[in-house]
Design an enzyme around this catalytic site. Structure first.
Site, PDB file in Angstrom:
ATOM      1  N   TYR A 140     -22.425   8.674-123.441  1.00  0.00           N
ATOM      2  CA  TYR A 140     -21.750   7.349-123.610  1.00  0.00           C
ATOM      3  C   TYR A 140     -22.338   6.324-124.295  1.00  0.00           C
ATOM      4  O   TYR A 140     -21.765   5.437-125.076  1.00  0.00           O
ATOM      5  CB  TYR A 140     -21.515   6.626-122.188  1.00  0.00           C
ATOM      6  CG  TYR A 140     -20.501   7.464-121.425  1.00  0.00           C
ATOM      7  CD1 TYR A 140     -19.948   8.531-121.750  1.00  0.00           C
ATOM      8  CD2 TYR A 140     -20.118   7.037-120.192  1.00  0.00           C
ATOM      9  CE1 TYR A 140     -18.771   9.398-120.915  1.00  0.00           C
ATOM     10  CE2 TYR A 140     -19.173   7.749-119.343  1.00  0.00           C
ATOM     11  CZ  TYR A 140     -18.568   8.980-119.688  1.00  0.00           C
ATOM     12  OH  TYR A 140     -17.717   9.495-118.866  1.00  0.00           O
ATOM     13  N   LYS A 190     -26.627  20.146-115.477  1.00  0.00           N
ATOM     14  CA  LYS A 190     -26.376  21.454-116.038  1.00  0.00           C
ATOM     15  C   LYS A 190     -27.443  21.983-116.935  1.00  0.00           C
ATOM     16  O   LYS A 190     -27.214  22.349-118.069  1.00  0.00           O
ATOM     17  CB  LYS A 190     -25.198  21.010-117.099  1.00  0.00           C
ATOM     18  CG  LYS A 190     -24.326  22.149-117.452  1.00  0.00           C
ATOM     19  CD  LYS A 190     -23.357  22.764-116.455  1.00  0.00           C
ATOM     20  CE  LYS A 190     -22.744  24.027-116.862  1.00  0.00           C
ATOM     21  NZ  LYS A 190     -22.050  25.003-115.890  1.00  0.00           N
ATOM     22  N   ASP A 222     -20.811  21.882-112.009  1.00  0.00           N
ATOM     23  CA  ASP A 222     -19.497  22.413-111.758  1.00  0.00           C
ATOM     24  C   ASP A 222     -19.534  22.894-110.334  1.00  0.00           C
ATOM     25  O   ASP A 222     -18.571  22.790-109.542  1.00  0.00           O
ATOM     26  CB  ASP A 222     -19.240  23.668-112.526  1.00  0.00           C
ATOM     27  CG  ASP A 222     -20.588  24.508-112.981  1.00  0.00           C
ATOM     28  OD1 ASP A 222     -21.909  24.112-112.688  1.00  0.00           O
ATOM     29  OD2 ASP A 222     -20.484  25.563-113.793  1.00  0.00           O
ATOM     30  N   ASP A 246     -19.804   9.852-113.899  1.00  0.00           N
ATOM     31  CA  ASP A 246     -18.288   9.210-113.809  1.00  0.00           C
ATOM     32  C   ASP A 246     -17.177   9.986-113.333  1.00  0.00           C
ATOM     33  O   ASP A 246     -16.432   9.668-112.478  1.00  0.00           O
ATOM     34  CB  ASP A 246     -18.234   8.947-115.449  1.00  0.00           C
ATOM     35  CG  ASP A 246     -16.919   8.136-115.905  1.00  0.00           C
ATOM     36  OD1 ASP A 246     -16.382   7.545-114.780  1.00  0.00           O
ATOM     37  OD2 ASP A 246     -16.397   8.096-117.085  1.00  0.00           O
ATOM     38  N   ASP A 250     -15.659   9.670-109.068  1.00  0.00           N
ATOM     39  CA  ASP A 250     -14.139   9.259-109.144  1.00  0.00           C
ATOM     40  C   ASP A 250     -13.641  10.515-108.020  1.00  0.00           C
ATOM     41  O   ASP A 250     -12.693  10.301-107.309  1.00  0.00           O
ATOM     42  CB  ASP A 250     -13.094   9.344-110.345  1.00  0.00           C
ATOM     43  CG  ASP A 250     -13.122   8.024-110.533  1.00  0.00           C
ATOM     44  OD1 ASP A 250     -13.841   7.033-110.252  1.00  0.00           O
ATOM     45  OD2 ASP A 250     -12.194   7.705-111.828  1.00  0.00           O
TER      46      ASP A 250
END
Ligand code: NAD
Length: 355
Positions: A140, A190, A222, A246, A250
């Protein structure tokens, strides 16, 4: 004296921060915390008054405070304002100005509310986890290119990068958080694909040598996304980078059943900021029906992390559990057979239930 800057913001922001301040004042009487409150503008409200979403006066006050309690900003009223002056810019300005490098999102499902979760009750009853998300690095904040033509083909790119000090800083906070909880830390990356994830994993594994009392394990993002649905109770503290955090935070928030209930903390180099995870909910603003619990639980986090007043924080959390167990529900979590209440009545009940 402990100075708390309150930023109500827009929409339901004033209603929910008023509730949280009322609760904090009552807790202050009981636990003698010597709190002082100062209110400042940000978001659309600040834009209307000063032409800016984050006036210098607000940011300066936050820098000098012991902690910041934030409501929410934004609303359709400011849809046509220039991008750099939009209310939501206040959040980015505060993140940058206060060096808010970590976001803590607890997910704890009150037994009285397990049926509100989209997951099966037996999977969510007893869930008590915290996601620690790195907030100022990673993809980001990396270099990016909106559009370039190479060999006649248009492409865009975003660069993910993390340095060892950045990973160390967030990992230390995560280990310390695990130490005061159940002593279990899951690092999510990852590493089977990404170089940044391999550096992330190496750095955290090395740091674990200093935290023998914390059990560390690693999960690919994942797999973590699946595990949050199939067995969320296995987690205590999860630490991850900005992008994965992020998305996972959520996903985890949904387990709780309503965004009106979920608190958060953004830990800063100077001052930390506490806010519910929801927005300004313009659709219900001014109706007196907003659920103040996410903001009141954020106030409990403020007491825990910025003022180290654990007993006072627990008193607030227990008062909310008790209010829910008594069958009181705001409209967002109401179902037949329960007692429907508004913002003011919910605040009153929670104050009454403070031990
Ligand atoms: P929202 O979170 O404000 O609302 C989504 C839905 O949840 C709405 O139906 C709302 O009524 C309901 N809801 C939210 N909080 C509630 C509460 N405490 N009690 C009961 N119901 C509640 O998200 P949105 O509608 O997408 O965004 C509205 C505005 O908020 C936008 O301008 C957005 O940019 C802004 N926003 C701000 C923040 C922030 O300040 N940190 C975060 C998210 C969105």
């Amino acid at each position: 004296m402990k100075k708390i800057v309150v930023i109500p913001g827009d929409g339901i922001g004033k209603e929910i921060t008023d509730s949280a301040v009322e609760v904090l004042k009552k807790v202050d009487e009981k636990f003698k915390l010597d709190l002082e409150f100062e209110t400042y503008d940000a978001g659309g409200t600040a834009y209307d008054k000063f032409g800016l979403p984050l006036p210098d006066e607000t940011l300066d006050a936050c820098k000098k405070a012991d902690a910041v309690l934030f409501g929410a900003v934004g609303g359709n009223k400011w849809d046509n304002v220039k991008a750099e002056l939009r209310p939501e810019r206040a959040i980015l300005g505060l993140r940058k100005g206060l060096g808010l490098y970590a976001n803590l999102r607890p997910v704890k499902v009150a037994t009285a509310l397990v049926k509100n979760s989209p997951l099966k009750p037996e999977l969510v009853d007893g869930v008590d986890l915290v996601i620690v998300r790195e907030l100022v690095g990673g993809i980001y904040f990396g270099d990016r290119c909106e559009s370039e033509i190479k060999n006649g083909v248009e492409r865009a790119w975003d660069l993910e990068n993390y340095s060892v000090p950045e990973v160390d800083r967030i990992a230390k906070l995560a280990f310390e958080t695990a130490k005061i909880r159940r002593g279990k830390l899951t690092s999510v990356d990852k590493a089977n694909v990404l170089a940044t994830s391999r550096l992330w994993r190496r750095t955290i594994t090395k740091l674990a040598e200093n935290y023998q009392d914390v059990e560390l394990n690693h999960l690919y993002v994942d797999n973590c996304a699946m595990q949050l649905c199939v067995n969320p109770k296995q987690f205590d503290v999860i630490v991850t980078g900005n992008l994965f955090g992020d998305i996972l935070s959520d996903e985890a928030a949904v387990i709780g059943g309503s965004i009106g209930l979920m608190p958060s903390a953004s830990i800063g180099e100077l001052t930390s900021l506490y806010e519910p995870i929801h927005g300004s909910a313009p659709d219900i603003a001014g109706k007196g029906i907003a659920n103040p619990m996410g903001t009141i639980l954020s106030a409990a986090m403020l007491l825990r992390y910025s003022l180290h007043a654990e007993e006072a924080a627990k008193a607030i959390e227990s008062a909310i559990d008790k209010t829910l167990a008594e069958g009181y529900r705001t409209a967002d979590i109401y179902s037949e057979g329960f007692k429907k209440i508004g913002t003011a009545e919910a605040t009153e009940k929670i104050i009454k239930n403070l031990q």
